[in-house]
Design a protein around this motif. Structure first.
Motif, mmCIF file in Angstrom:
data_model
loop_
_atom_site.group_PDB
_atom_site.id
_atom_site.type_symbol
_atom_site.label_atom_id
_atom_site.label_comp_id
_atom_site.label_asym_id
_atom_site.label_seq_id
_atom_site.Cartn_x
_atom_site.Cartn_y
_atom_site.Cartn_z
ATOM 1 N N ARG A 364 0.824 -1.189 0.000
ATOM 2 C CA ARG A 364 0.000 0.000 0.000
ATOM 3 C C ARG A 364 0.869 1.253 0.000
ATOM 4 O O ARG A 364 1.978 1.259 0.519
ATOM 5 N N THR A 365 0.330 2.324 -0.581
ATOM 6 C CA THR A 365 1.014 3.606 -0.473
ATOM 7 C C THR A 365 0.850 4.131 0.948
ATOM 8 O O THR A 365 -0.017 3.680 1.704
ATOM 9 N N PHE A 366 1.685 5.111 1.300
ATOM 10 C CA PHE A 366 1.553 5.713 2.621
ATOM 11 C C PHE A 366 0.160 6.301 2.812
ATOM 12 O O PHE A 366 -0.464 6.132 3.865
ATOM 13 N N GLU A 367 -0.346 6.988 1.792
ATOM 14 C CA GLU A 367 -1.660 7.622 1.905
ATOM 15 C C GLU A 367 -2.756 6.590 2.139
ATOM 16 O O GLU A 367 -3.659 6.791 2.960
ATOM 17 N N MET A 368 -2.702 5.460 1.439
ATOM 18 C CA MET A 368 -3.695 4.403 1.627
ATOM 19 C C MET A 368 -3.602 3.801 3.025
ATOM 20 O O MET A 368 -4.617 3.589 3.704
ATOM 21 N N ALA A 369 -2.377 3.522 3.464
ATOM 22 C CA ALA A 369 -2.183 2.908 4.776
ATOM 23 C C ALA A 369 -2.607 3.859 5.887
ATOM 24 O O ALA A 369 -3.229 3.450 6.872
ATOM 25 N N PHE A 370 -2.280 5.135 5.744
ATOM 26 C CA PHE A 370 -2.633 6.127 6.752
ATOM 27 C C PHE A 370 -4.148 6.218 6.901
ATOM 28 O O PHE A 370 -4.684 6.197 8.019
#
Length: 394
Positions: A364-370
């Motif tokens: 996952r990208t950071f934005e998705m995980a966040f």
């Protein structure tokens, strides 16, 4: 990691076998044509500041002309115009793993050779010989061949006393226990990788050119200024504070595995540095809003008082140049992160934070995980940041 565009060349080859590399071939179009083959095995290791060379050999069972291209390369590696040599010299920001993918095609069928190229400090070749191993002129990597080893760390140095190496290892062992507890890490098995000897490398530097530099982390370890350094002018608390900050970055790499992407994209600088500052804060106290007014007015470089808007290292010099403020960089990031895990703030936990890192490990990208683990998007947090902090801070 930034990838270069593909380079290519045409060669005439005769048939040999491929040995020792992961690869694939496209389906055979007809019985009269067979795909070309790689019959060279690439070196999988590259030393920092050392020339890496891979002589490529390809053949075609039918004697067809073969076109070699590079589909994926780290930015420092180049496929020459003849298409048969990969070469380049990695620097400090290239430490870690890099994916390389080459393709050989006869115009109809193709074969792919893929491998992971690891750039390391190559400790075996760094015994001090009077030379400076410069990285931007800041570090001296030579060591005397007598590192201090503890359960999880190997501390190298060329000039620091053995007592200092042992002290650093002891401090790091205690800090690693603390970080595992804070992040709910149940054991080393949760780490995606460790060094070959299952330990974390530490380079303890006494001599350096830049007196303002304290430490740096990379995927397999950290580099740190010794308390024995003539540039050291602090106390033990500040010293260990910074040491734990850098160790947290190493733990991030161990948890995410995708360390090169996590480090190279740099779209989440405030989060990375916020974690490191938060876990290394020995006081545990929150700043007051009157302590942070100036901070919140400059942090994103545009005067909006929003550290989350500063997402890349390249934004930091701009913000500093525009405001003249050089001291509030980390406190702003720490404040942004602290709000997320404070019961009086957003109320998440360090377990949620660990799961963000593990989600990145899963692709996952950071934005998705966040958004998935923290419960709001980065954009939402950024848009409401000033109001949230005004309400949150005492």
């Amino acid at each position: 990691m930034t990838w270069l565009g593909s380079a290519s060349a045409t060669v005439v080859a005769a048939g040999l076998l491929l040995h020792g590399c992961s690869g694939s071939t496209s389906p055979v179009a007809d019985e009269r044509n067979r795909p070309p083959l790689f019959n060279s095995e690439p070196p999988a290791q590259a030393g920092l500041d050392s020339l890496y060379v891979y002589q490529i050999a390809v053949t075609d069972p039918d004697g067809d002309r073969v076109h070699v291209t590079a589909q994926r390369l780290p930015h420092w590696l180049v496929l020459d115009s003849g298409g048969m040599t990969l070469s380049g010299t990695p620097r400090f920001n290239s430490l870690g793993d890099h994916e390389v993918e080459l393709t050989a095609s006869d115009g109809i069928l193709r074969s792919t050779q893929s491998y992971t190229l690891t750039v390391s400090l190559d400790t075996s070749s760094l015994i001090f010989n009077g030379s400076w191993y410069g990285v931007y002129g800041m570090f001296h990597f030579g060591h005397d061949g007598y590192p201090y080893e503890s359960e999880h760390f190997v501390v190298y140095s060329g000039f620091c006393p053995a007592e200092e190496r042992q002290r650093v290892a002891d401090v790091l062992e205690e800090q690693l226990i603390e970080l595992k507890s804070e992040l709910h890490i149940t054991g080393d098995h949760e780490f995606a990788h460790l060094t070959q000897n299952r330990k974390i490398d530490v380079f303890l530097s006494k001599y350096q050119v830049e007196p303002n530099w304290w430490g740096s982390a990379y995927r397999k370890g950290l580099i740190y200024r010794s308390r024995d350094s003539p540039y050291y002018r602090g106390n033990g608390v500040a010293y260990d504070y910074i040491l734990k900050h850098e160790l947290m970055h190493v733990v991030e790499f161990l948890l995410t595995e995708r360390g090169r992407d996590w480090m190279a994209s740099l779209t989440n600088t405030w989060f990375k540095e916020g974690i490191a500052e938060y876990v290394s804060d020995l006081s545990g106290s929150r700043p007051r809003i009157d302590d942070t007014d100036g901070l919140m007015q400059w942090m994103d470089g545009d005067g909006h008082g929003n550290p989350i808007a500063t997402r890349a290292w390249t934004d930091i010099p701009r913000a500093r140049a525009e405001t003249g403020n050089v001291g509030s960089y980390f406190p702003g990031f720490e404040l942004a992160f602290r709000y997320l895990v404070d019961p009086d703030g957003h109320g998440r936990t360090m377990l949620d934070v660990k799961n963000v890192l593990l989600d990145i490990r899963q692709g996952r990208t950071f934005e998705m995980a966040f958004a998935a683990r923290i419960g709001m998007s980065v954009d939402e947090y950024q848009a409401s940041f000033t109001d949230l902090m005004t309400e949150y801070l005492p």
